[in-house]
Design a protein around this motif. Structure first.
Motif, PDB file in Angstrom:
ATOM      1  N   GLY A 251       2.003  -7.866  -9.615  1.00 37.75           N
ATOM      2  CA  GLY A 251       0.842  -8.005 -10.573  1.00 37.75           C
ATOM      3  C   GLY A 251      -0.574  -7.332  -9.931  1.00 37.75           C
ATOM      4  O   GLY A 251      -1.166  -6.333 -10.462  1.00 37.75           O
ATOM      5  N   LEU A 252      -0.693  -7.862  -8.766  1.00 35.39           N
ATOM      6  CA  LEU A 252      -1.932  -7.375  -8.021  1.00 35.39           C
ATOM      7  C   LEU A 252      -1.703  -5.758  -7.641  1.00 35.39           C
ATOM      8  O   LEU A 252      -2.861  -5.137  -7.813  1.00 35.39           O
ATOM      9  CB  LEU A 252      -2.163  -8.170  -6.770  1.00 35.39           C
ATOM     10  N   ASN A 253      -0.487  -5.401  -7.256  1.00 31.09           N
ATOM     11  CA  ASN A 253      -0.531  -3.899  -6.763  1.00 31.09           C
ATOM     12  C   ASN A 253      -0.541  -3.266  -8.097  1.00 31.09           C
ATOM     13  O   ASN A 253      -1.165  -1.952  -8.014  1.00 31.09           O
ATOM     14  CB  ASN A 253       1.005  -3.744  -6.295  1.00 31.09           C
ATOM     15  N   CYS A 254      -0.081  -3.557  -9.420  1.00 29.16           N
ATOM     16  CA  CYS A 254      -0.108  -2.725 -10.616  1.00 29.16           C
ATOM     17  C   CYS A 254      -1.710  -2.779 -10.940  1.00 29.16           C
ATOM     18  O   CYS A 254      -1.968  -1.471 -11.179  1.00 29.16           O
ATOM     19  CB  CYS A 254       0.705  -3.543 -11.383  1.00 29.16           C
ATOM     20  N   PHE A 255      -2.431  -3.559 -10.754  1.00 31.01           N
ATOM     21  CA  PHE A 255      -3.715  -3.517 -11.264  1.00 31.01           C
ATOM     22  C   PHE A 255      -4.509  -2.653 -10.402  1.00 31.01           C
ATOM     23  O   PHE A 255      -5.319  -1.621 -10.784  1.00 31.01           O
ATOM     24  CB  PHE A 255      -4.484  -5.021 -11.256  1.00 31.01           C
ATOM     25  N   PHE A 256      -4.508  -2.630  -9.123  1.00 32.83           N
ATOM     26  CA  PHE A 256      -5.016  -1.784  -8.051  1.00 32.83           C
ATOM     27  C   PHE A 256      -4.651  -0.333  -8.061  1.00 32.83           C
ATOM     28  O   PHE A 256      -5.320   0.610  -8.196  1.00 32.83           O
ATOM     29  CB  PHE A 256      -5.059  -2.418  -6.590  1.00 32.83           C
TER      30      PHE A 256
END
Length: 571
Positions: A251-256
């Motif tokens: 989820g964090l990787n997708c956002f960045f």
């Protein structure tokens, strides 16, 4: 010499004719004139050697009868000699017949016929429930009775089909039906009562559903104070823990990555952002499958919900193919057709480096979990992954592997674009990431489909289970063995078992009083008593066979904890 022989033969015939007439006159005088016509029927056999009357057979003495014959011998030139035996005179023959007439008739013994006793075959018809047993719960629910009504019926203790109890009480269905008619008066009244109770049950379920909905709203408003449930606890260990870690990191990787794509406009960065988004969604789907798989079996799903993990992994593979691979190919093709200049890629490199570290950490967690599970199953890591024994962790492993490789491909293509200034390398990187995701999704679809179709367990394990049954003295042979993996380490075992009837019967006889059985056998005098004796002990032997089946099933489960369901069919 021949004319003399002819004359002797003619005289012999006349003598026999006179004898027959004299015999008829004597019998008529002895039995009266009313039987004179009856004695006209005389049966002659051969040369008048036997004479038989219909109602009183009379056998004539043949010791005094002489016959003429020729004796042809080859003596020298073949001369023929005639041998003539003496024939008794007419007076001697008459005296012999008179003596025989005075002799009593031959006494015949009564004919005795032995009839074989055969048990009459019973016609039971297409529906026969007179000897059926029914439990107390079914009697109350299906025949609208009370527990007090059952107290008056005959109670029978039978072997329990459940593992936690050895025996339970049942009732004869005929007794229950008769009691229901006694309580309700007629079948029509019983049918009306059943209909009313069915309607009341439906209304109760509707009220229960509404109350559960209100209770959920109340808990959401005030907070749930119940202790942590089993569904929640599965996310703190094993595959559930791996899935939750992957959801957070992806989820964090997708956002960045989406931020980096918006800033740079890179096709490769867009593919990576889509890749992380699809991974996050699919892992959320895996979490749903894990929570569903640990639910308690219900009447609709008696074998539980363990296959939900495979279903979730299958849908995840389809989602990766459609969302990840499809969008990456689309964006890569559009980049080749309409290349666009890119801005500074510094931030993109930084985000890719962070994504590589986080995806690597998730991959390491998944590898450690799979190694531990493979070691517990006694399998190699490669075989455990290829057979998809743990579908949820398997998806995380493949997705994170594809993520690490995808980050490497995207970084390489973006670096070539930065050096050469040609945006085509970046589009090719997007196509490479899409191809990688397509391969992962195809593998997931294949392995999970195989698992859902019903996959057999290891041949060594099947052999161990078969040998355990064949080594039992009551088993002659095992046929049609099927051992299916139900998921979550659960195995269903099925086999056709040829039991040794002599061993089963001996097992029954070891528990009986032989003196009493011998006394029962000695008291058997009629076919009905024999039928009663055989039916009594035959039913007990069948119960002993059922107990042998239960014993083998318990032994299989005890020595092989992964075997949860055993179906032994009597051959």
């Amino acid at each position: 010499m021949l004319p003399g022989l002819a004359a002797a033969t003619a005289a012999h015939r006349c003598s026999w004719t006179s004898l027959c007439r004299l015999h008829l006159r004597c019998r008529a005088a002895a039995h009266g004139s009313s039987e004179r016509q009856e004695w006209q029927n005389v049966v002659t056999l051969g040369s008048f050697s036997n004479m038989v009357r219909y109602s009183h057979p009379f056998i004539c003495t043949l010791s005094q009868v002489k016959s003429y014959s020729t004796n042809v011998q080859k003596e020298g030139q073949g001369s023929q000699t005639l041998r003539v035996e003496k024939v008794p005179s007419f007076d001697e023959t008459a005296e012999n017949i008179g003596a025989e007439l005075k002799a009593p008739l031959i006494k015949q013994e009564p004919l005795q016929v032995r009839v074989k006793a055969v048990l009459k075959k019973r016609e039971y018809g297409p529906k026969y429930t007179q000897n059926n047993f029914i439990t107390g719960v079914r009697a109350i629910n299906e025949f609208c009775l009370k527990s007090s009504d059952l107290d008056q019926l005959r109670k029978i203790r039978r072997r329990s089909p459940h593992e936690d109890t050895e025996s339970f009480t049942v009732y004869l269905r005929s007794d229950v039906e008769a009691k229901s008619l006694e309580v309700w008066g007629s079948p029509e009244a019983l049918a009306r009562e059943k209909k009313l109770r069915k309607e009341a049950e439906i209304e109760y379920r509707e009220r229960l559903f509404r109350n559960q909905k209100i209770l959920r709203e109340y808990r959401d408003f005030l907070g749930n104070t119940k202790p942590r449930s089993r569904t929640t606890s599965v996310f703190f260990k094993g595959p559930g823990k791996v899935v939750m870690v992957a959801i957070c990191i992806n989820g964090l990787n997708c956002f960045f990555k989406f931020l980096a794509w918006i800033y740079t406009g890179s096709a490769s960065m867009f593919s990576e952002a889509i890749h992380s988004l699809s991974d996050t969604c699919n892992q959320g789907l895996l979490a749903v499958g894990i929570s569903k798989s640990v639910q308690t079996p219900d009447p609709t799903h008696p074998y539980g919900f363990s296959n939900m993990r495979y279903i979730a992994s299958l849908i995840s593979g389809v989602g990766i193919f459609m969302m990840g691979a499809g969008l990456s190919w689309y964006h890569g093709i559009m980049g080749l057709l309409n290349p666009q200049p890119m801005e500074s890629l510094l931030w993109a490199y930084c985000i890719l480096a962070g994504s590589l570290a986080s995806e690597g950490a998730t991959l390491l967690v998944a590898v450690n979990e799979l190694r531990r599970s493979a070691r517990a199953k006694g399998m190699s890591f490669y075989k455990y992954v290829m057979e998809s024994r743990d579908p949820s962790t398997n998806v995380i492993l493949l997705e994170d592997t594809a993520a690490v490789l995808g980050v490497t491909i995207a970084a390489t293509c973006m670096g070539l674009t930065s050096i050469t200034g040609n945006p085509l390398y970046d589009s090719l990187g997007s196509l490479g990431v899409g191809t990688l995701l397509g391969m992962v999704s195809a593998f997931l679809i294949y392995t999970n489909t195989e698992a859902l179709l019903g996959r057999s367990i290891q041949p060594e394990q099947v052999q161990r289970l078969t040998e355990l049954l064949e080594n039992d003295p009551s088993v002659r042979a095992i046929h049609d063995v099927k051992a299916t993996d139900l998921g979550l380490g659960k195995v269903r075992f099925k086999a056709e078992v040829d039991f040794d009837g002599r061993v089963v019967t001996r097992s029954y006889l070891e528990k009986q009083d032989f003196d009493q059985m011998l006394q029962e056998i000695q008291e058997v005098k009629t076919p009905e008593e024999l039928e009663t004796f055989m039916l009594k002990h035959g039913e007990n032997i069948i119960d002993t066979l059922g107990a042998e089946v239960d014993r083998l099933e318990k032994e299989l489960k005890k020595r092989n904890p992964e075997v949860r369901h055993v179906d032994l069919e009597i051959l």
